[in-house]
Design a protein around this motif. Structure first.
Motif, PDB file in Angstrom:
ATOM      1  N   HIS A  95       0.827  -1.101  -0.063  1.00  0.00           N
ATOM      2  CA  HIS A  95       0.141   0.069  -0.069  1.00  0.00           C
ATOM      3  C   HIS A  95       0.809   1.284  -0.014  1.00  0.00           C
ATOM      4  O   HIS A  95       0.511   2.332   0.502  1.00  0.00           O
ATOM      5  CB  HIS A  95      -0.794   0.019   1.368  1.00  0.00           C
ATOM      6  N   SER A  96       2.050   1.330  -0.627  1.00  0.00           N
ATOM      7  CA  SER A  96       2.996   2.309  -0.391  1.00  0.00           C
ATOM      8  C   SER A  96       2.370   3.548  -1.288  1.00  0.00           C
ATOM      9  O   SER A  96       2.370   4.741  -0.772  1.00  0.00           O
ATOM     10  CB  SER A  96       4.350   1.964  -0.906  1.00  0.00           C
ATOM     11  N   HIS A  97       1.879   3.198  -2.314  1.00  0.00           N
ATOM     12  CA  HIS A  97       1.236   4.585  -3.298  1.00  0.00           C
ATOM     13  C   HIS A  97      -0.040   5.078  -2.475  1.00  0.00           C
ATOM     14  O   HIS A  97      -0.179   6.083  -2.507  1.00  0.00           O
ATOM     15  CB  HIS A  97       0.546   3.870  -4.524  1.00  0.00           C
ATOM     16  N   ALA A  98      -0.795   4.329  -1.886  1.00  0.00           N
ATOM     17  CA  ALA A  98      -1.970   4.970  -0.804  1.00  0.00           C
ATOM     18  C   ALA A  98      -1.446   5.586   0.252  1.00  0.00           C
ATOM     19  O   ALA A  98      -1.978   6.664   0.595  1.00  0.00           O
ATOM     20  CB  ALA A  98      -2.992   3.854  -0.324  1.00  0.00           C
ATOM     21  N   ILE A  99      -0.195   5.220   0.953  1.00  0.00           N
ATOM     22  CA  ILE A  99       0.288   5.864   1.933  1.00  0.00           C
ATOM     23  C   ILE A  99       0.893   7.351   1.395  1.00  0.00           C
ATOM     24  O   ILE A  99       0.752   8.225   1.976  1.00  0.00           O
ATOM     25  CB  ILE A  99       1.490   5.042   2.635  1.00  0.00           C
ATOM     26  N   ALA A 100       1.525   7.342   0.181  1.00  0.00           N
ATOM     27  CA  ALA A 100       1.928   8.571  -0.389  1.00  0.00           C
ATOM     28  C   ALA A 100       0.732   9.449  -0.801  1.00  0.00           C
ATOM     29  O   ALA A 100       0.934  10.722  -0.479  1.00  0.00           O
ATOM     30  CB  ALA A 100       2.891   8.365  -1.740  1.00  0.00           C
ATOM     31  N   ASP A 101      -0.106   9.002  -1.308  1.00  0.00           N
ATOM     32  CA  ASP A 101      -1.355   9.941  -1.419  1.00  0.00           C
ATOM     33  C   ASP A 101      -1.913  10.365  -0.114  1.00  0.00           C
ATOM     34  O   ASP A 101      -2.185  11.642  -0.073  1.00  0.00           O
ATOM     35  CB  ASP A 101      -2.583   9.262  -2.334  1.00  0.00           C
ATOM     36  N   LEU A 102      -1.844   9.655   0.795  1.00  0.00           N
ATOM     37  CA  LEU A 102      -2.455  10.042   1.995  1.00  0.00           C
ATOM     38  C   LEU A 102      -1.253  11.006   2.658  1.00  0.00           C
ATOM     39  O   LEU A 102      -1.995  12.144   3.278  1.00  0.00           O
ATOM     40  CB  LEU A 102      -2.491   8.990   3.170  1.00  0.00           C
ATOM     41  N   ARG A 103      -0.208  10.958   2.739  1.00  0.00           N
ATOM     42  CA  ARG A 103       0.860  11.819   3.182  1.00  0.00           C
ATOM     43  C   ARG A 103       0.788  13.182   2.406  1.00  0.00           C
ATOM     44  O   ARG A 103       0.911  14.315   2.971  1.00  0.00           O
ATOM     45  CB  ARG A 103       2.268  11.405   2.852  1.00  0.00           C
ATOM     46  N   PHE A 104       0.344  13.405   1.111  1.00  0.00           N
ATOM     47  CA  PHE A 104       0.310  14.532   0.188  1.00  0.00           C
ATOM     48  C   PHE A 104      -1.078  15.225   0.782  1.00  0.00           C
ATOM     49  O   PHE A 104      -0.843  16.367   1.073  1.00  0.00           O
ATOM     50  CB  PHE A 104       0.175  14.059  -1.022  1.00  0.00           C
ATOM     51  N   ASP A 105      -2.048  14.619   1.033  1.00  0.00           N
ATOM     52  CA  ASP A 105      -3.157  15.461   1.491  1.00  0.00           C
ATOM     53  C   ASP A 105      -3.115  15.636   2.861  1.00  0.00           C
ATOM     54  O   ASP A 105      -3.602  16.755   3.393  1.00  0.00           O
ATOM     55  CB  ASP A 105      -4.467  14.568   1.132  1.00  0.00           C
ATOM     56  N   LEU A 106      -2.394  15.000   3.656  1.00  0.00           N
ATOM     57  CA  LEU A 106      -1.946  15.390   5.192  1.00  0.00           C
ATOM     58  C   LEU A 106      -1.217  16.635   5.123  1.00  0.00           C
ATOM     59  O   LEU A 106      -1.158  17.403   6.015  1.00  0.00           O
ATOM     60  CB  LEU A 106      -1.179  14.037   5.741  1.00  0.00           C
ATOM     61  N   GLY A 107      -0.184  16.792   4.257  1.00  0.00           N
ATOM     62  CA  GLY A 107       0.472  17.944   4.087  1.00  0.00           C
ATOM     63  C   GLY A 107      -0.346  19.196   3.637  1.00  0.00           C
ATOM     64  O   GLY A 107      -0.118  20.329   4.426  1.00  0.00           O
ATOM     65  N   ARG A 108      -1.373  18.889   2.929  1.00  0.00           N
ATOM     66  CA  ARG A 108      -2.300  20.039   2.707  1.00  0.00           C
ATOM     67  C   ARG A 108      -3.079  20.538   3.900  1.00  0.00           C
ATOM     68  O   ARG A 108      -3.261  21.681   3.996  1.00  0.00           O
ATOM     69  CB  ARG A 108      -3.362  19.603   1.342  1.00  0.00           C
ATOM     70  N   LEU A 109      -3.428  19.540   4.531  1.00  0.00           N
ATOM     71  CA  LEU A 109      -4.242  19.815   5.844  1.00  0.00           C
ATOM     72  C   LEU A 109      -3.347  20.671   6.879  1.00  0.00           C
ATOM     73  O   LEU A 109      -3.798  21.603   7.313  1.00  0.00           O
ATOM     74  CB  LEU A 109      -4.889  18.395   6.466  1.00  0.00           C
ATOM     75  N   VAL A 110      -2.017  20.148   7.114  1.00  0.00           N
ATOM     76  CA  VAL A 110      -1.226  20.785   7.687  1.00  0.00           C
ATOM     77  C   VAL A 110      -1.088  22.329   7.448  1.00  0.00           C
ATOM     78  O   VAL A 110      -0.921  23.201   8.055  1.00  0.00           O
ATOM     79  CB  VAL A 110       0.173  20.061   8.120  1.00  0.00           C
ATOM     80  N   GLU A 111      -0.862  22.529   6.218  1.00  0.00           N
ATOM     81  CA  GLU A 111      -0.581  23.848   5.557  1.00  0.00           C
ATOM     82  C   GLU A 111      -1.624  24.677   5.742  1.00  0.00           C
ATOM     83  O   GLU A 111      -1.814  25.808   6.174  1.00  0.00           O
ATOM     84  CB  GLU A 111      -0.295  23.823   4.004  1.00  0.00           C
ATOM     85  N   ARG A 112      -3.159  24.112   5.494  1.00  0.00           N
ATOM     86  CA  ARG A 112      -4.299  24.773   5.852  1.00  0.00           C
ATOM     87  C   ARG A 112      -4.271  25.478   7.163  1.00  0.00           C
ATOM     88  O   ARG A 112      -4.923  26.525   7.667  1.00  0.00           O
ATOM     89  CB  ARG A 112      -5.296  24.138   5.401  1.00  0.00           C
ATOM     90  N   VAL A 113      -3.956  24.274   8.269  1.00  0.00           N
ATOM     91  CA  VAL A 113      -4.438  24.648   9.701  1.00  0.00           C
ATOM     92  C   VAL A 113      -3.230  25.784   9.999  1.00  0.00           C
ATOM     93  O   VAL A 113      -3.523  26.800  10.808  1.00  0.00           O
ATOM     94  CB  VAL A 113      -3.939  23.357  10.382  1.00  0.00           C
ATOM     95  N   GLN A 114      -1.911  25.629   9.193  1.00  0.00           N
ATOM     96  CA  GLN A 114      -1.062  26.746   9.618  1.00  0.00           C
ATOM     97  C   GLN A 114      -1.366  28.097   9.055  1.00  0.00           C
ATOM     98  O   GLN A 114      -1.112  29.259   9.706  1.00  0.00           O
ATOM     99  CB  GLN A 114       0.453  26.319   8.983  1.00  0.00           C
ATOM    100  N   MET A 115      -2.079  28.017   7.965  1.00  0.00           N
ATOM    101  CA  MET A 115      -2.636  29.336   7.165  1.00  0.00           C
ATOM    102  C   MET A 115      -3.725  30.034   8.336  1.00  0.00           C
ATOM    103  O   MET A 115      -3.910  31.268   8.376  1.00  0.00           O
ATOM    104  CB  MET A 115      -3.093  29.185   5.978  1.00  0.00           C
ATOM    105  N   MET A 116      -4.757  29.355   8.721  1.00  0.00           N
ATOM    106  CA  MET A 116      -5.744  29.876   9.432  1.00  0.00           C
ATOM    107  C   MET A 116      -5.635  29.743  10.729  1.00  0.00           C
ATOM    108  O   MET A 116      -6.604  30.581  11.534  1.00  0.00           O
ATOM    109  CB  MET A 116      -6.889  28.735   8.862  1.00  0.00           C
TER     110      MET A 116
END
Length: 346
Positions: free
Chosen positions: A61-82
């Motif tokens: 499931h390495s590809h699924a973990i990579a996709d999850l990590r990408f969207d998790l980075g988006r969430l962290v960035e959004r929290v940092q901005m808001m």
């Protein structure tokens, strides 16, 4: 004439063997045996965690973990901005979702009131409310990535006496700090292992496992958000069973869906803040802008808490709340005339 000794073997006596013994003969082994051990078969000694199985499942499931990590980075960035105030909103929503998984069904407004004023009902779910509120507090705690795995588990739970609990150290020994497993995989393994502990009470073991899994999955992904949402989109990651591959697959899919749900929640909050700022341009004073910040911070809040945070009088707060309500910016959730609770209308 003296009788012959009974242990003498006559010419017609057959030689005795171990099968003729009326007792179980001692087990001969080169290893040192416990003299007080029961003379019964022993279960095979094997680790509760097979690293090879988890590594194989992670590779699958390495590809699924990579996709999850990408969207998790988006969430962290959004929290940092808001701003960090969005963490409380996500933590309350996550804790409420966990309560549904446990069959307790505690709403966000009750969590908010209990954390702010320790207001709870006198019914049979008071203990459940306290447990879910504890989960919300632990999820809101700042990230902790230093120390060994056992130290991090203790920090995530916020219970000091767990340092002396043998189960915590034993569990950490199964996953060494130098393990090559990803944080998502490690969190899944610890979640399922913690649910098997007999040292923890039944009412606490399940929600503790969920909090540990959510906190460990974040690892070093960000300094603003201390947990990964795992149940905002359902309980799939918490209820997956079967083989290691199936457990990890359900864990990854459920967490990824929860991250996307959190992103949608923050996007709705951003749009509400923009619309509310435009809607109050004609209002004077500092209280309207303070209310926007307060409603962005708290998923649900009562009037006295608004007065305490804003420093305004009760009359000023009630007057501005009425304006916000009339303009469709907030709504009341209890339906009562007194002790009302407000939330942003998103």
């Amino acid at each position: 004439m003296e009788d012959e000794e009974s242990d003498d073997i006559g010419p017609y006596d057959r030689k005795q063997s171990d099968e003729d013994l009326w007792f179980v003969p001692p087990f001969e082994s080169d290893e040192e045996e416990d003299p007080f051990a029961m003379p019964l078969p022993k279960a095979p000694r094997q680790s509760l965690l097979d690293h090879s199985e988890w590594r194989a499942a992670e590779a699958l499931h390495s590809h699924a973990i990579a996709d999850l990590r990408f969207d998790l980075g988006r969430l962290v960035e959004r929290v940092q901005m808001m701003g960090r105030e969005t963490v409380e909103r996500l933590a309350h929503a996550e804790a409420a979702s966990l309560s549904w998984w446990l069959g307790q069904r505690i709403s966000q407004d009750r969590i908010a009131l209990f954390l702010a004023w320790r207001i709870s009902a006198t019914g049979g779910d008071t203990e459940a409310l306290q447990s879910v509120a504890w989960a919300a507090r632990r999820l809101m705690a700042p990230p902790h990535t230093d120390g060994s795995l056992a130290d991090r588990i203790v920090s995530h739970l916020g219970i000091g006496h767990l340092k002396d609990m043998d189960a915590t150290g034993d569990l950490a020994d199964l996953i060494p700090d130098g393990s090559d497993l990803d944080a998502i995989t490690t969190a899944c393994a610890v979640f399922h292992l913690w649910r098997t502990l007999a040292d923890r009470p039944d009412h606490a073991r399940e929600i503790e496992a969920a909090v540990i899994g959510a906190r460990l999955a974040m690892a070093n992904a960000g300094q603003h958000l201390g947990f990964v949402p795992i149940s905002l989109a359902g309980s799939k990651p918490l209820t997956a069973s079967g083989s290691v591959e199936r457990k990890l697959a359900g864990w990854i899919a459920g967490i990824h869906a929860s991250i996307l749900s959190a992103l949608l929640t923050l996007e709705r909050l951003r749009q509400w803040k923009s619309g509310a700022t435009v809607a109050i341009e004609d209002l004077n004073g500092r209280i309207p802008m303070l209310l926007i910040g307060i409603f962005s911070h708290h998923p649900m809040i009562a009037g006295p808490q608004i007065e305490e945070e804003s420093g305004a009088s009760q009359a000023a707060v009630q007057r501005n709340l009425k304006i916000f309500h009339d303009r469709g910016l907030i709504r009341e959730v209890t339906g009562q005339g007194r002790f009302r609770v407000w939330t942003a209308r998103m």
